[in-house]
Design a protein around this motif. Structure first.
Motif, PDB file in Angstrom:
ATOM      1  N   GLY A   1       7.594  12.863   8.815  1.00  0.00           N
ATOM      2  CA  GLY A   1       8.847  12.900   9.549  1.00  0.00           C
ATOM      3  C   GLY A   1       8.846  13.894  10.686  1.00  0.00           C
ATOM      4  N   ASP A   2       7.809  14.720  10.761  1.00  0.00           N
ATOM      5  CA  ASP A   2       7.690  15.702  11.836  1.00  0.00           C
ATOM      6  C   ASP A   2       6.635  15.317  12.869  1.00  0.00           C
ATOM      7  N   THR A   3       5.834  14.268  12.600  1.00  0.00           N
ATOM      8  CA  THR A   3       4.721  13.934  13.499  1.00  0.00           C
ATOM      9  C   THR A   3       4.732  12.492  14.003  1.00  0.00           C
ATOM     10  N   TYR A   4       5.651  11.652  13.533  1.00  0.00           N
ATOM     11  CA  TYR A   4       5.596  10.236  13.868  1.00  0.00           C
ATOM     12  C   TYR A   4       5.732   9.971  15.367  1.00  0.00           C
ATOM     13  N   GLN A   5       6.389  10.878  16.097  1.00  0.00           N
ATOM     14  CA  GLN A   5       6.616  10.641  17.522  1.00  0.00           C
ATOM     15  C   GLN A   5       5.333  10.684  18.341  1.00  0.00           C
ATOM     16  N   SER A   6       4.259  11.202  17.746  1.00  0.00           N
ATOM     17  CA  SER A   6       2.975  11.257  18.454  1.00  0.00           C
ATOM     18  C   SER A   6       2.311   9.895  18.564  1.00  0.00           C
ATOM     19  N   GLY A   7       2.771   8.930  17.770  1.00  0.00           N
ATOM     20  CA  GLY A   7       2.156   7.608  17.757  1.00  0.00           C
ATOM     21  C   GLY A   7       0.913   7.519  16.895  1.00  0.00           C
ATOM     22  N   ALA A   8       0.651   8.537  16.081  1.00  0.00           N
ATOM     23  CA  ALA A   8      -0.571   8.556  15.265  1.00  0.00           C
ATOM     24  C   ALA A   8      -0.607   7.435  14.230  1.00  0.00           C
ATOM     25  N   GLY A   9       0.541   6.884  13.883  1.00  0.00           N
ATOM     26  CA  GLY A   9       0.567   5.869  12.838  1.00  0.00           C
ATOM     27  C   GLY A   9       0.332   4.459  13.318  1.00  0.00           C
ATOM     28  N   LEU A  10       0.062   4.289  14.621  1.00  0.00           N
ATOM     29  CA  LEU A  10      -0.143   2.951  15.157  1.00  0.00           C
ATOM     30  C   LEU A  10      -1.581   2.505  14.931  1.00  0.00           C
ATOM     31  N   LEU A  11      -1.774   1.488  14.113  1.00  0.00           N
ATOM     32  CA  LEU A  11      -3.119   1.015  13.786  1.00  0.00           C
ATOM     33  C   LEU A  11      -3.508  -0.113  14.748  1.00  0.00           C
ATOM     34  N   ASP A  12      -3.716   0.255  16.014  1.00  0.00           N
ATOM     35  CA  ASP A  12      -4.113  -0.728  17.019  1.00  0.00           C
ATOM     36  C   ASP A  12      -5.134  -0.085  17.947  1.00  0.00           C
ATOM     37  N   GLU A  13      -5.250  -0.576  19.164  1.00  0.00           N
ATOM     38  CA  GLU A  13      -6.268  -0.067  20.074  1.00  0.00           C
ATOM     39  C   GLU A  13      -6.067   1.403  20.430  1.00  0.00           C
ATOM     40  N   ARG A  14      -4.876   1.933  20.160  1.00  0.00           N
ATOM     41  CA  ARG A  14      -4.636   3.351  20.423  1.00  0.00           C
ATOM     42  C   ARG A  14      -5.165   4.243  19.301  1.00  0.00           C
ATOM     43  N   ASP A  15      -5.540   3.639  18.185  1.00  0.00           N
ATOM     44  CA  ASP A  15      -6.086   4.392  17.047  1.00  0.00           C
ATOM     45  C   ASP A  15      -7.593   4.541  17.230  1.00  0.00           C
ATOM     46  N   LEU A  16      -7.995   5.557  17.953  1.00  0.00           N
ATOM     47  CA  LEU A  16      -9.394   5.724  18.341  1.00  0.00           C
ATOM     48  C   LEU A  16     -10.303   6.073  17.165  1.00  0.00           C
ATOM     49  N   LEU A  17      -9.720   6.564  16.076  1.00  0.00           N
ATOM     50  CA  LEU A  17     -10.527   6.974  14.932  1.00  0.00           C
ATOM     51  C   LEU A  17     -10.738   5.842  13.922  1.00  0.00           C
ATOM     52  N   GLY A  18     -10.094   4.710  14.147  1.00  0.00           N
ATOM     53  CA  GLY A  18     -10.296   3.563  13.261  1.00  0.00           C
ATOM     54  C   GLY A  18      -9.840   3.819  11.841  1.00  0.00           C
ATOM     55  N   HIS A  19      -8.626   4.313  11.671  1.00  0.00           N
ATOM     56  CA  HIS A  19      -8.117   4.615  10.337  1.00  0.00           C
ATOM     57  C   HIS A  19      -7.971   3.347   9.501  1.00  0.00           C
ATOM     58  N   SER A  20      -8.126   3.493   8.204  1.00  0.00           N
ATOM     59  CA  SER A  20      -8.006   2.361   7.291  1.00  0.00           C
ATOM     60  C   SER A  20      -6.548   1.962   7.099  1.00  0.00           C
ATOM     61  N   ILE A  21      -5.703   2.927   6.789  1.00  0.00           N
ATOM     62  CA  ILE A  21      -4.288   2.671   6.507  1.00  0.00           C
ATOM     63  C   ILE A  21      -3.442   3.783   7.114  1.00  0.00           C
ATOM     64  N   ALA A  22      -2.171   3.503   7.293  1.00  0.00           N
ATOM     65  CA  ALA A  22      -1.214   4.520   7.722  1.00  0.00           C
ATOM     66  C   ALA A  22      -0.222   4.760   6.589  1.00  0.00           C
ATOM     67  N   ILE A  23      -0.133   6.007   6.154  1.00  0.00           N
ATOM     68  CA  ILE A  23       0.826   6.395   5.125  1.00  0.00           C
ATOM     69  C   ILE A  23       1.897   7.242   5.802  1.00  0.00           C
ATOM     70  N   ASN A  24       3.062   6.679   5.962  1.00  0.00           N
ATOM     71  CA  ASN A  24       4.179   7.365   6.594  1.00  0.00           C
ATOM     72  C   ASN A  24       5.025   8.014   5.515  1.00  0.00           C
ATOM     73  N   ILE A  25       5.122   9.337   5.539  1.00  0.00           N
ATOM     74  CA  ILE A  25       5.868  10.065   4.517  1.00  0.00           C
ATOM     75  C   ILE A  25       7.115  10.662   5.149  1.00  0.00           C
ATOM     76  N   PHE A  26       8.261  10.263   4.643  1.00  0.00           N
ATOM     77  CA  PHE A  26       9.539  10.755   5.143  1.00  0.00           C
ATOM     78  C   PHE A  26      10.386  11.215   3.964  1.00  0.00           C
ATOM     79  N   ASN A  27      11.212  12.236   4.187  1.00  0.00           N
ATOM     80  CA  ASN A  27      12.326  12.369   3.267  1.00  0.00           C
ATOM     81  C   ASN A  27      13.485  11.610   3.887  1.00  0.00           C
ATOM     82  N   ILE A  28      14.456  11.282   3.089  1.00  0.00           N
ATOM     83  CA  ILE A  28      15.492  10.371   3.564  1.00  0.00           C
ATOM     84  C   ILE A  28      16.291  11.007   4.701  1.00  0.00           C
ATOM     85  N   GLN A  29      16.351  12.340   4.739  1.00  0.00           N
ATOM     86  CA  GLN A  29      17.050  13.010   5.823  1.00  0.00           C
ATOM     87  C   GLN A  29      16.351  12.751   7.157  1.00  0.00           C
TER      88      GLN A  29
END
Length: 225
Positions: A98-126
């Motif tokens: 919830g503090d880093t999503y704005q960086s776009g790190a969770g996008l599993l497309d051509e912008r994901d230069l490291l070729g991540h397997s999965i994206a785990i988005n962790i948020f608290n409900i707030q």
């Protein structure tokens, strides 16, 4: 219908009668201390390896659980849930918070230069409902995660909502059913919801989607608690 008895004679669903949400959902009613986070990790790994699912949202009820989940899903953490799993040995999961999503790190497309397997988005409900921090009066009542993110060309909420393999895992799920959080979670339109709680009820109303029940008495007799 999902578990016809002739194909799955070992599956017993005595407590599951409704999904309770507008999407496919199951609850694991487990005593505190028996390894809910490790089970969440196992479910994520299974859905990736067997079904090819890559986008996950893990929701925590508050800051303490939120920070624990981040630690447990981050490689190098003392209780890292994926330790030793070959499917994540080379292509690593990316953990988005919830503090880093704005960086776009969770996008599993051509912008994901490291070729991540999965994206785990962790948020608290707030974090999912957080507002403020804008000079635009029209945006003040719009949650931050729903605002246009110029890095990705849409809001991160809409990006997640658009994934056709989005799975939402809800820790301490009894906190979300009777609150504004339920509307936010439903708006993500996941293909599958997994609930974890030791208290599978809201007031006097029990959950109707309990897939597995392992209560405190059983956990004590088995020596886990």
């Amino acid at each position: 219908a999902l578990f016809p008895v002739e194909r799955y004679p070992e599956v017993d669903l005595p407590h599951a009668s409704k999904f309770d949400w507008d999407f496919l959902s199951f609850c694991f009613a487990l005593a505190t201390g028996v390894g809910k986070t490790r089970l969440m990790g196992a479910i994520i790994a299974y859905l990736y390896r067997v079904k090819g699912f890559r986008n996950f949202v893990v929701i925590a009820p508050g800051k303490t659980v939120y920070e624990k989940l981040i630690s447990d899903f981050t490689e190098g953490g003392p209780k890292y849930v994926f330790r030793g799993l070959s499917c994540f040995a080379t292509k690593k999961p990316v953990v988005v918070t919830g503090d880093t999503y704005q960086s776009g790190a969770g996008l599993l497309d051509e912008r994901d230069l490291l070729g991540h397997s999965i994206a785990i988005n962790i948020f608290n409900i707030q974090k999912l409902n957080e507002r403020g921090d804008t000079h635009d009066d029209a945006q003040k009542e719009v949650a931050k995660i729903r605002r246009l993110n110029e890095r990705i060309g849409q809001s991160y909420f809409d990006y997640l909502k658009g994934r056709d393999d989005l799975v939402v895992l809800m820790d301490e799920a009894h906190h979300y059913r009777a609150s504004a959080a339920a509307e936010t979670i439903a708006a993500l339109q996941p293909v599958l919801g997994i609930e974890m709680t030791a208290t599978p009820r809201v007031g006097n109303r029990p959950f109707r989607n309990v897939l597995c029940e392992y209560g405190l008495a059983k956990a004590m007799s088995d020596g886990f608690v």
